[in-house]
Design a protein around this motif. Structure first.
Motif, short mmCIF file in Angstrom:
data_model
loop_
_atom_site.label_atom_id
_atom_site.label_comp_id
_atom_site.label_asym_id
_atom_site.label_seq_id
_atom_site.Cartn_x
_atom_site.Cartn_y
_atom_site.Cartn_z
N ILE A 56 3.39 5.85 -7.36
CA ILE A 56 2.65 4.64 -7.71
C ILE A 56 3.62 3.55 -8.18
O ILE A 56 3.52 2.38 -7.78
N TYR A 57 4.59 3.94 -9.02
CA TYR A 57 5.55 2.96 -9.53
C TYR A 57 6.41 2.40 -8.39
O TYR A 57 6.65 1.18 -8.32
N GLN A 58 6.89 3.26 -7.51
CA GLN A 58 7.74 2.80 -6.41
C GLN A 58 6.96 1.83 -5.51
O GLN A 58 7.52 0.85 -5.02
N SER A 59 5.69 2.10 -5.31
CA SER A 59 4.86 1.20 -4.51
C SER A 59 4.72 -0.15 -5.21
O SER A 59 4.83 -1.21 -4.56
N ILE A 83 9.02 -6.73 -5.43
CA ILE A 83 10.23 -7.28 -4.83
C ILE A 83 9.89 -8.14 -3.61
O ILE A 83 10.45 -9.23 -3.41
N LYS A 84 8.97 -7.66 -2.78
CA LYS A 84 8.56 -8.43 -1.60
C LYS A 84 7.94 -9.76 -2.00
O LYS A 84 8.16 -10.79 -1.36
N TYR A 85 7.17 -9.72 -3.08
CA TYR A 85 6.53 -10.94 -3.58
C TYR A 85 7.58 -11.95 -4.02
O TYR A 85 7.49 -13.15 -3.73
N LEU A 86 8.62 -11.46 -4.70
CA LEU A 86 9.68 -12.35 -5.18
C LEU A 86 10.51 -12.91 -4.03
O LEU A 86 11.02 -14.02 -4.10
N SER A 145 3.14 0.45 -15.86
CA SER A 145 3.30 -0.26 -14.60
C SER A 145 4.17 -1.51 -14.77
O SER A 145 4.49 -1.91 -15.89
N ILE A 146 4.53 -2.13 -13.66
CA ILE A 146 5.36 -3.34 -13.68
C ILE A 146 4.51 -4.54 -14.08
O ILE A 146 3.38 -4.71 -13.62
#
Length: 216
Positions: free
Chosen positions: A126-129, A135-138, A60-61
């Motif tokens: 799952i990864y794309q989510s 990205i939205k958080y950043l 995961s990220i």
């Protein structure tokens, strides 16, 4: 005291000897009949096909590339995707073994292939989510170019490590359901047990009959 113990042992050995001399025919007959049934059963088992492939779980990220978690734990994968194949987590790794054993070779291969495709597809989602949320958080934060560069590095590392992939599939033919040795050993054990039990019961009946005749 010692003489009495030796005498008892001699009597016990004599009783065992008498038991076998009287019941040896019954014991051997039951043993060979039971063995014949067991062998017939073991040698008529169908040929099975076992297909196996190892799937490596994607990561995961994470802001720290040294502590990347898994998209799904091996235990979760074993629970979620075991409908048509057997999934076995390999201890202390991010790898699971996907296997299927059926009488149809093509079906065995298809079960493993379908399961791995399902795992890969779901983990990609799952990864794309996770990536979209990241990205939205950043975007909410006001970040510098240096942080932007670091973010791109994180996503690049994550995209490489998050890809779930599998090893080459191997299909093995299993004559007699792959258990001929186990079945034959079990047959011999059960046959001996049944033969001795039958001989013992017959001997008890004989002795009981003799006692009745003596009393009469």
């Amino acid at each position: 005291m010692r003489a009495n113990e030796l005498s008892n042992e001699d009597i016990s050995l004599l009783e065992v000897y008498i038991f076998f001399t009287r019941q040896i025919k019954t014991i051997l007959m039951i043993f060979f009949v039971a063995c014949a049934v067991g062998i017939a059963y073991s040698t008529t088992r169908p040929t099975l096909y076992m297909s196996v492939s190892n799937a490596t779980i994607g990561k995961s990220i994470s802001l720290d590339s040294n502590t990347l978690g898994l998209l799904e734990s091996p235990e979760e994968i074993a629970y979620n995707y075991s409908s048509i194949a057997t999934i076995t987590p390999i201890k202390n790794t991010n790898i699971v073994k996907v296997s299927s054993t059926t009488e149809d070779r093509k079906q065995s291969i298809e079960n493993v292939k379908s399961t791995i495709e399902k795992i890969t597809k779901n983990q990609k989602e799952i990864y794309q989510s996770q990536e979209n949320k990241f990205i939205k958080y950043l975007e909410i934060l006001k970040i510098t170019d240096a942080v932007n560069a670091r973010t791109l590095d994180i996503l690049q590392i994550a995209s490489k490590s998050s890809a779930t992939h599998s090893s080459e599939m191997v299909t093995t033919e299993l004559p007699y359901s792959g258990k001929i040795k186990q079945n034959l050993l079990l047959t011999a054990f059960i046959a001996a047990l049944v033969a001795l039990t039958t001989g013992g019961l017959k001997e008890l009946c004989r002795r009981g009959s003799e006692k009745k005749q003596l009393h009469n």
